[in-house]
Write an enzyme that holds these catalytic residues in place. Structure first.
Site, PDB file in Angstrom:
ATOM      1  N   SER A 144     -43.660 -36.315  -1.304  1.00  0.00           N
ATOM      2  CA  SER A 144     -44.855 -35.696  -0.714  1.00  0.00           C
ATOM      3  C   SER A 144     -44.427 -34.673   0.325  1.00  0.00           C
ATOM      4  CB  SER A 144     -45.705 -36.772  -0.026  1.00  0.00           C
ATOM      5  OG  SER A 144     -46.719 -36.170   0.755  1.00  0.00           O
ATOM      6  N   TYR A 157     -46.424 -44.064   5.815  1.00  0.00           N
ATOM      7  CA  TYR A 157     -46.374 -43.435   4.470  1.00  0.00           C
ATOM      8  C   TYR A 157     -45.455 -42.217   4.498  1.00  0.00           C
ATOM      9  CZ  TYR A 157     -48.173 -40.482   0.627  1.00  0.00           C
ATOM     10  OH  TYR A 157     -48.298 -39.658  -0.473  1.00  0.00           O
ATOM     11  N   LYS A 161     -41.959 -41.521   2.297  1.00  0.00           N
ATOM     12  CA  LYS A 161     -41.730 -40.357   1.436  1.00  0.00           C
ATOM     13  C   LYS A 161     -40.458 -39.608   1.858  1.00  0.00           C
ATOM     14  CE  LYS A 161     -45.164 -40.760  -1.469  1.00  0.00           C
ATOM     15  NZ  LYS A 161     -44.922 -40.928  -2.905  1.00  0.00           N
TER      16      LYS A 161
END
Ligand code: NAP
Length: 253
Positions: A144, A157, A161
């Site tokens: 991401s 998160y 990533k």
């Protein structure tokens, strides 16, 4: 889509009944690959398989929660039955909690790292016996833009990533001598269920669009072409790279 770069290849795409994973599965199949699509819910698998089959594409659907080892095993068994495996696209990820990293609960931290990082690692490891038999083995992790430039409210998160960017580089080094490439694709903000909290909220949407020089959210199809490139012979000499597909968003680590 008139490019046929993947005829004769067999691909697994995880979390591929919706969103970016679905678009990737569709693109790989449109380029000629046999694709095994999967996700947690049987109904979603059935619907997505039907949709792609109706288009004349060569796909098989299976239920696979990437966190369950017996489900992952089924994926590789299916690939083996189809004749082997050339392409693994590890796309599944979760974000159970919105907030700054130091507000993240231990249980959400564990879930995020289990699904986003550990299961990506396990899938790659478990795919290796089949990929080693392929003439064009490819592993592609979906990371991401948040892995490069953390999004504050997606704290843990974002870190998960970033970990994938490292997994790409490290696994690529190990597998290069075996002619298996390992790369990442890092989408920017893509209009899917995953990003609804942003794209469906006028204030959040406006603030996010201000960060995107191209001036619009991505569509899942904006991402799938880069994956197809890496999976094809055109990408044969590319390994250890993370391609950012983010409409010009800042992406320096
Ligand atoms: P999405 O539209 O919400 O799609 C999620 C898909 O994943 C569905 O098919 C869902 O089906 C499946 N799924 C969810 N949890 C799963 C699990 N544990 N095991 C297997 N399948 C699972 O998500 P998306 O936006 O396409 O995101 C796909 C990837 O792109 C993720 O890695 C995400 O981090 C990354 N990404 C997304 C964006 C964005 O803006 N959307 C930006 C950058 C990166 P079931 O419910 O049937 O399991």
């Amino acid at each position: 889509m008139s490019v046929n770069r993947l005829i004769g290849r067999i691909a697994i795409v995880t979390a591929s009944t919706d969103g970016i994973g679905f678009a990737i599965a569709q693109r790989l199949a449109r380029e000629g690959a046999k694709v095994i699509i999967s996700s947690r819910k049987a109904k979603n698998v059935e619907e997505a398989t039907q949709k792609l089959t109706k288009e004349g594409l060569n796909v098989t659907g299976l239920v696979c929660h990437v966190g369950k080892s017996e489900d992952r095993e089924k994926l590789f068994k299916e690939a083996s039955n189809l004749g082997g495996l050339d392409i693994l696209v590890s796309n599944a990820a979760v974000n159970p909690e919105v907030g700054g990293v130091l507000d993240c609960s231990e249980s959400s931290w564990d879930k995020i790292f289990e699904i986003n990082v550990k299961c990506s690692f396990l899938l790659a490891k478990e795919a290796l016996p089949l990929l080693r038999k392929s003439k064009a083995g490819r592993i592609i992790f979906i990371s991401s833009i948040a892995g490069f430039q953390p999004i504050e409210v997606l704290g843990a998160y974002s870190i998960s990533k970033t970990a994938l960017l490292g997994l790409v580089k490290t696994a690529a080094l190990q597998l290069a001598p075996e002619n298996i490439t390992v790369n990442g694709v890092s989408p920017g903000l893509v209009a899917t269920k995953f990003s609804r909290a942003i794209t469906d909220n006028p204030a959040a949407s406006e603030a996010s669009l201000a960060q995107i020089p191209i001036g619009r959210f991505a569509k899942p199809d904006d991402i799938s072409g880069s994956v197809a490139f890496l999976a094809s012979d055109d990408g044969a000499y590319v390994t250890g790279e993370n391609i950012v597909v983010a409409g010009g968003m800042a992406s320096r680590l």
